[in-house]
Design an enzyme around this catalytic site. Structure first.
Site, PDB file in Angstrom:
ATOM      1  N   GLY A  64       0.799  -1.216   0.000  1.00 10.44           N
ATOM      2  CA  GLY A  64       0.000   0.000   0.000  1.00 10.44           C
ATOM      3  C   GLY A  64       0.837   1.274   0.000  1.00 10.44           C
ATOM      4  N   ASN A  91      -8.577   3.229   8.141  1.00 10.42           N
ATOM      5  CA  ASN A  91      -7.910   2.122   8.839  1.00 10.42           C
ATOM      6  C   ASN A  91      -8.152   2.125  10.339  1.00 10.42           C
ATOM      7  OD1 ASN A  91      -6.187   4.463   8.124  1.00 10.42           O
ATOM      8  ND2 ASN A  91      -4.800   3.563   9.628  1.00 10.42           N
ATOM      9  N   GLN A 122      -7.548  -0.777   3.110  1.00  6.53           N
ATOM     10  CA  GLN A 122      -8.413  -1.427   4.113  1.00  6.53           C
ATOM     11  C   GLN A 122      -9.715  -1.936   3.511  1.00  6.53           C
ATOM     12  OE1 GLN A 122      -7.756  -2.226   7.249  1.00  6.53           O
ATOM     13  NE2 GLN A 122      -5.778  -1.207   7.371  1.00  6.53           N
ATOM     14  N   SER A 130      -3.107  -3.659  -0.799  1.00  5.74           N
ATOM     15  CA  SER A 130      -1.998  -4.351  -0.161  1.00  5.74           C
ATOM     16  C   SER A 130      -2.410  -5.776   0.209  1.00  5.74           C
ATOM     17  CB  SER A 130      -1.612  -3.565   1.098  1.00  5.74           C
ATOM     18  OG  SER A 130      -0.571  -4.204   1.775  1.00  5.74           O
ATOM     19  N   HIS A 183      -1.337  -8.120   2.252  1.00  6.50           N
ATOM     20  CA  HIS A 183      -1.371  -8.664   3.616  1.00  6.50           C
ATOM     21  C   HIS A 183      -2.615  -8.254   4.405  1.00  6.50           C
ATOM     22  CE1 HIS A 183       0.140  -5.258   6.294  1.00  6.50           C
ATOM     23  NE2 HIS A 183       0.383  -4.762   5.104  1.00  6.50           N
ATOM     24  N   THR A 235      12.803  -7.608 -10.959  1.00  5.19           N
ATOM     25  CA  THR A 235      12.241  -8.953 -11.137  1.00  5.19           C
ATOM     26  C   THR A 235      10.997  -9.113 -10.283  1.00  5.19           C
ATOM     27  OG1 THR A 235      14.433  -9.800 -11.601  1.00  5.19           O
ATOM     28  CG2 THR A 235      12.781 -11.427 -10.938  1.00  5.19           C
ATOM     29  N   CYS A 250       0.805   1.306  12.556  1.00 11.44           N
ATOM     30  CA  CYS A 250       1.987   2.072  12.165  1.00 11.44           C
ATOM     31  C   CYS A 250       2.292   3.179  13.160  1.00 11.44           C
ATOM     32  CB  CYS A 250       1.789   2.678  10.794  1.00 11.44           C
ATOM     33  SG  CYS A 250       0.829   1.624   9.736  1.00 11.44           S
TER      34      CYS A 250
HETATM   35  N1  PLP Z   1      -3.002   2.759   3.642  1.00 11.12           N
HETATM   36  C1  PLP Z   1      -3.817   2.318   4.623  1.00 11.12           C
HETATM   37  C2  PLP Z   1      -5.212   2.833   4.745  1.00 11.12           C
HETATM   38  C3  PLP Z   1      -3.344   1.351   5.529  1.00 11.12           C
HETATM   39  O1  PLP Z   1      -4.139   0.912   6.513  1.00 11.12           O
HETATM   40  C4  PLP Z   1      -2.003   0.885   5.391  1.00 11.12           C
HETATM   41  C5  PLP Z   1      -1.451  -0.074   6.360  1.00 11.12           C
HETATM   42  O2  PLP Z   1      -1.934  -0.238   7.453  1.00 11.12           O
HETATM   43  C6  PLP Z   1      -1.227   1.377   4.335  1.00 11.12           C
HETATM   44  C7  PLP Z   1      -1.754   2.313   3.484  1.00 11.12           C
HETATM   45  C8  PLP Z   1       0.169   0.889   4.120  1.00 11.12           C
HETATM   46  O3  PLP Z   1       0.135  -0.384   3.512  1.00 11.12           O
HETATM   47  P1  PLP Z   1       1.421  -1.346   3.511  1.00 11.12           P
HETATM   48  O4  PLP Z   1       1.589  -1.839   4.895  1.00 11.12           O
HETATM   49  O5  PLP Z   1       1.074  -2.438   2.551  1.00 11.12           O
HETATM   50  O6  PLP Z   1       2.550  -0.536   3.005  1.00 11.12           O
END
Ligand code: PLP
Length: 374
Positions: free
Chosen positions: A69, A147, A177, A197, A199, A235, A323
Site C-alpha cells: 500500500g 484504517n 483497508q 496491499s 497482507h 524482477t 503504524c
Molecule cells: N493505507 C492504509 C489505509 C493502511 O491501513 C495501510 C497499512 O496499514 C497502508 C496504506 C500501508 O500499507 P502497507 O503496509 O502495505 O505498506
C-alpha cells in the site's frame, strides 16, 4: 490467543500458502527468461494480473504489481505530480500516513496541497472537496475506508458530483483497508487509480498492486528493466503475486458470507461493550462502516495501557493504527473527528475476521471487565 488486529495484518490463507509454495523452488524461473520454463511462469504472473483486474472491473494491463500500500500511494501522488510539474492536490485529514507524509514531501517540492476535513463520523462529503478545487488541481485522493475507525467514504459521489474526470482531475483512492472486504468497481466508483496491499486480505506481506486507468500517468518511480510494462522495474515477486491473486480470488468468492458474519458479530460486540461499560462510545458510524471494525472510546482509561493489559490475557488489539501505535501522539484520525487529545488516547481498535467467534467476543468482554472493573 484471540487475534483482533486484522486491520494491522491478516494471516496468510492456507490455500494462498499452498498456491505460493511451488514458486520458491519448483516453478522458480524468472518470468523474463526466453525459454519454455520461464514462459510458463510469465503466463502464471499474467493470469494473476487478470484475476486481480477482474475483481475490480479493470483491464489486466491497468494492474501493476507493487510492494504494498505504501508504494502504491507514493506512486500515485508522485507520478501525478511529476507528470504535471506544478499544481495542487486535494486529499483528506483522515488518510493513512502513507498518503499524508507523501503529500507533505510533495509540498516540500513546490506543489500545493489541501486536506478536506472529515465530519464527526469520519466521512468527507463531496462538497468539502468541491470547495477546495482550484484551476490547477490535478489530483484528488480519498481513502476508500479508514484504517482506524472503518468509515467507508462516498467515493462515487465525490467523483460524480465534482465532475472530476471532466475537469481532468485524477481521482486516486487508497483502498488498502477496503479491498477484499467490500465491493469495489473502478468504473462504478469513477476512480482512476487505486492502491491495495495483499497482507490486509490474507495474502503475503510486502506485496500489493495499483490500478492505473489507461493513459492516466506516464512517470515511473523505479527505473531499470522493462518489467510491469516498463513502469516498475525489478524482477517480479512471483510467489507473492501468485499468492495475492489467490487471496483476491478467495475474497471475492467469500465476500458476502464474510460480510454478513462479521457484521453480525461486530454489532453484537459493539452492543455488549456499550451496554457493559459506562460512558463508552463507538467512534465512527455504524452505517458506513467496514464489517470487521470496532473502535471504542473508554472514558478515563489509557488506550495503550488497556491494549497491554489485554495482551496479558492473550488478546491482540490496537490503540491507534499499527503504524503509529508505538508513538505517543494521539491519533490524527480521532482528533479529526472531534476527540480531544485525552479522549483520543482513550480509544482501542478491535478488527475481527471470519474466524472470530461469539465465544471470542464473550471472552473479550469478560477480560475487559476484569481489567476495567466497572
Ligand atoms: N493505507 C492504509 C489505509 C493502511 O491501513 C495501510 C497499512 O496499514 C497502508 C496504506 C500501508 O500499507 P502497507 O503496509 O502495505 O505498506
Amino acid at each position: 490467543m484471540i487475534y483482533m488486529d486484522n486491520a494491522a495484518t491478516t494471516p496468510v490463507h492456507p490455500k494462498v500458502l499452498e498456491a505460493m509454495m511451488p514458486y520458491f523452488n519448483v516453478r522458480y524461473a524468472n518470468p523474463s527468461g526466453n525459454y519454455e520454463f520461464a514462459r510458463k511462469i510469465r503466463k502464471d504472473v499474467e493470469n494473476a494480473r487478470s484475476i486481480i483486474a477482474g475483481t475490480l472491473g479493470a483491464r489486466p494491463e491497468e494492474i501493476y504489481f507493487t510492494s504494498g500500500g505504501t508504494e502504491g500511494d507514493n506512486w500515485a501522488v508522485k507520478a501525478a505530480a511529476f507528470d504535471r510539474g506544478h499544481g495542487h492536490i486535494i486529499s483528506t485529514n483522515v488518510e493513512h500516513k502513507a498518503m499524508l507524509n507523501t503529500l507533505e514531501w510533495i509540498e516540500s517540492q513546490g506543489f500545493e496541497k489541501d486536506l478536506a476535513e472529515a465530519d464527526g463520523s469520519g466521512i468527507v462529503a463531496p462538497d468539502k472537496i468541491r470547495r477546495l478545487i482550484k484551476n490547477d488541481t490535478f489530483m484528488v485522493s480519498v481513502m476508500a475506508a479508514n484504517n482506524e475507525i472503518g468509515t467507508i467514504m462516498p467515493l462515487k459521489d465525490i467523483a460524480r458530483s465534482n465532475n472530476l474526470r471532466k475537469r481532468g482531475i485524477i481521482f486516486h483512492t487508497d483502498a488498502v483497508q477496503a479491498y477484499g472486504h467490500i465491493y469495489l468497481n473502478v468504473n462504478d466508483l469513477g476512480v482512476d487509480m487505486l492502491s491495495a496491499s495483499a497482507h490486509k486480505f490474507r495474502g503475503p506481506k510486502g506485496a500489493g498492486f495499483i490500478y492505473i486507468r489507461r493513459d492516466t500517468i506516464e512517470t515511473s518511480l523505479i527505473h531499470g528493466g522493462s518489467q510491469e510494462m516498463g513502469m516498475r522495474a525489478g524482477t517480479e515477486n512471483v510467489a507473492s503475486i501468485i499468492g495475492m491473486a489467490k487471496a483476491a480470488q478467495i475474497c471475492m468468492e467469500t465476500i458476502n458470507e464474510r460480510r454478513m458474519k462479521e457484521t453480525q458479530l461486530r454489532n453484537y460486540m459493539i452492543d455488549r461493550i456499550l451496554r457493559t461499560f459506562k460512558g463508552t462510545v463507538l467512534n465512527g458510524t455504524l452505517d458506513n462502516r467496514l464489517p470487521n471494525n470496532i473502535n471504542i472510546y473508554f472514558p478515563g482509561i489509557n488506550g495503550y495501557s488497556l491494549v497491554s493489559a489485554l495482551d496479558r490475557f492473550g488478546v491482540c488489539a490496537s490503540a491507534g493504527s499499527a503504524c503509529s501505535s508505538a508513538s505517543s501522539k494521539p491519533s490524527h484520525v480521532l482528533k479529526a473527528i472531534g476527540l480531544t487529545d485525552q479522549q483520543a488516547r482513550s480509544c482501542v481498535r478491535f478488527t475481527l475476521c471470519e474466524d472470530t467467534t461469539a465465544q471470542d467476543v464473550d471472552y473479550l468482554i469478560e477480560t475487559l471487565y476484569k481489567i476495567i472493573k466497572v
